[in-house]
Design a protein around this motif. Structure first.
Motif, PDB file in Angstrom:
ATOM      1  N   HIS A 148     -24.687 -29.737  -7.846  1.00  0.00           N
ATOM      2  CA  HIS A 148     -25.289 -29.931  -6.528  1.00  0.00           C
ATOM      3  C   HIS A 148     -25.970 -28.608  -6.160  1.00  0.00           C
ATOM      4  O   HIS A 148     -25.937 -27.656  -6.932  1.00  0.00           O
ATOM      5  CB  HIS A 148     -24.234 -30.259  -5.474  1.00  0.00           C
ATOM      6  N   CYS A 207     -28.447 -31.499   0.096  1.00  0.00           N
ATOM      7  CA  CYS A 207     -28.205 -31.182  -1.308  1.00  0.00           C
ATOM      8  C   CYS A 207     -29.556 -31.085  -2.008  1.00  0.00           C
ATOM      9  O   CYS A 207     -30.425 -31.919  -1.801  1.00  0.00           O
ATOM     10  CB  CYS A 207     -27.355 -32.257  -1.964  1.00  0.00           C
ATOM     11  N   CYS A 241     -28.211 -35.270  -7.946  1.00  0.00           N
ATOM     12  CA  CYS A 241     -26.823 -35.327  -8.398  1.00  0.00           C
ATOM     13  C   CYS A 241     -26.310 -36.744  -8.562  1.00  0.00           C
ATOM     14  O   CYS A 241     -25.174 -36.939  -8.953  1.00  0.00           O
ATOM     15  CB  CYS A 241     -25.933 -34.554  -7.425  1.00  0.00           C
ATOM     16  N   MET A 292     -26.044 -36.570   1.425  1.00  0.00           N
ATOM     17  CA  MET A 292     -24.973 -35.576   1.595  1.00  0.00           C
ATOM     18  C   MET A 292     -25.525 -34.332   2.298  1.00  0.00           C
ATOM     19  O   MET A 292     -25.623 -33.266   1.717  1.00  0.00           O
ATOM     20  CB  MET A 292     -24.318 -35.224   0.254  1.00  0.00           C
TER      21      MET A 292
HETATM   22 CU    CU Z   1     -25.595 -33.305  -4.582  1.00  0.00          CU
END
Ligand code: CU
Length: 225
Positions: free
Chosen positions: A161, A196, A200, A207
């Motif tokens: 991340h 982020c 990912c 996120m």
């Molecule tokens: Cu991530």
């Protein structure tokens, strides 16, 4: 509208320096672009006549070696200084650990009191919560005191991340099995948003990172309970 052409307004000294460096390097890029375009125009316009004068000219060879060299150095030296600034100094008042997971962030503030640990999930459209910033609101935001030297340790629990805060001029990769260090010190209270920044997985876009900057009094109050 023109406001969104540049970088975000920054909360901290490093961010402002990054903004200045961005403007400065864009200026050099523009300077090179204009120079190259002018020389192309001159050569095309002269029907190739000018090119004969360029042959075995020592002065010209010296110039087009030394001038780009100086331009590269004037970009490289401040950029290295900035990178070392972001890594931070030796002493810190607070250490925060940010760990990336699929697909949320978990935070630890370990060197204060009994230690604080919590997970930070995005608040979605279906959660019946009034969203102020779409895809940026979280249930537990990271509350930190401003005017404080803070060290952020960035790591990951599963895949790669990246913990990024554009309004702080900061970004660090979150790698499983290793910690990256960021220095984060902010001059004024407010809200910082980030996302982020490393692809990912399917919920990579969901996120977000939300840091709230409060006074030391409010910080202690918020963690007193
Ligand atoms: Cu991530």
């Amino acid at each position: 509208m023109y406001n969104s052409l540049g970088l975000q307004d920054c909360f901290n000294y490093i961010g402002m320096e990054v903004y200045l460096f961005h403007d400065y390097s864009m200026l050099i890029v523009l300077f090179i672009l204009i120079g190259v375009m002018l020389s192309v125009l001159v050569i095309l316009g002269s029907g190739g006549y000018m090119v004969k004068g360029y042959r075995s000219s020592e002065f010209l060879e010296l110039t087009w070696t030394v001038v780009p060299g100086f331009l590269l150095m004037s970009l490289g030296v401040p950029s290295l200084f900035l990178m070392y600034y972001m890594e931070g100094a030796v002493k810190y008042d607070l250490t925060v650990k940010a760990v990336g997971h699929q697909w949320y962030w978990s935070y630890e503030i370990g060197d204060y009191g009994e230690g604080i640990e919590f997970d930070s999930y995005m608040v979605g459209l279906d959660d019946l919560v009034v969203e102020i910033h779409r895809l940026l609101n979280v249930d537990n935001s990271l509350v930190l005191p401003y005017l404080t030297k803070i060290r952020v340790l960035v790591g990951s629990g599963d895949v790669l991340h990246a913990w990024a805060l554009p309004s702080g001029g900061l970004k660090a990769d979150a790698c499983p099995g290793r910690l990256n260090v960021l220095s984060l010190g902010v001059c004024r209270p407010g809200s910082m948003y980030g996302q982020c920044s490393e692809i990912c997985g399917v919920n990579h876009s969901f996120m977000p990172i939300h840091v709230e900057w409060v006074s030391w009094e409010d910080f202690l109050m918020s963690h007193a309970a």
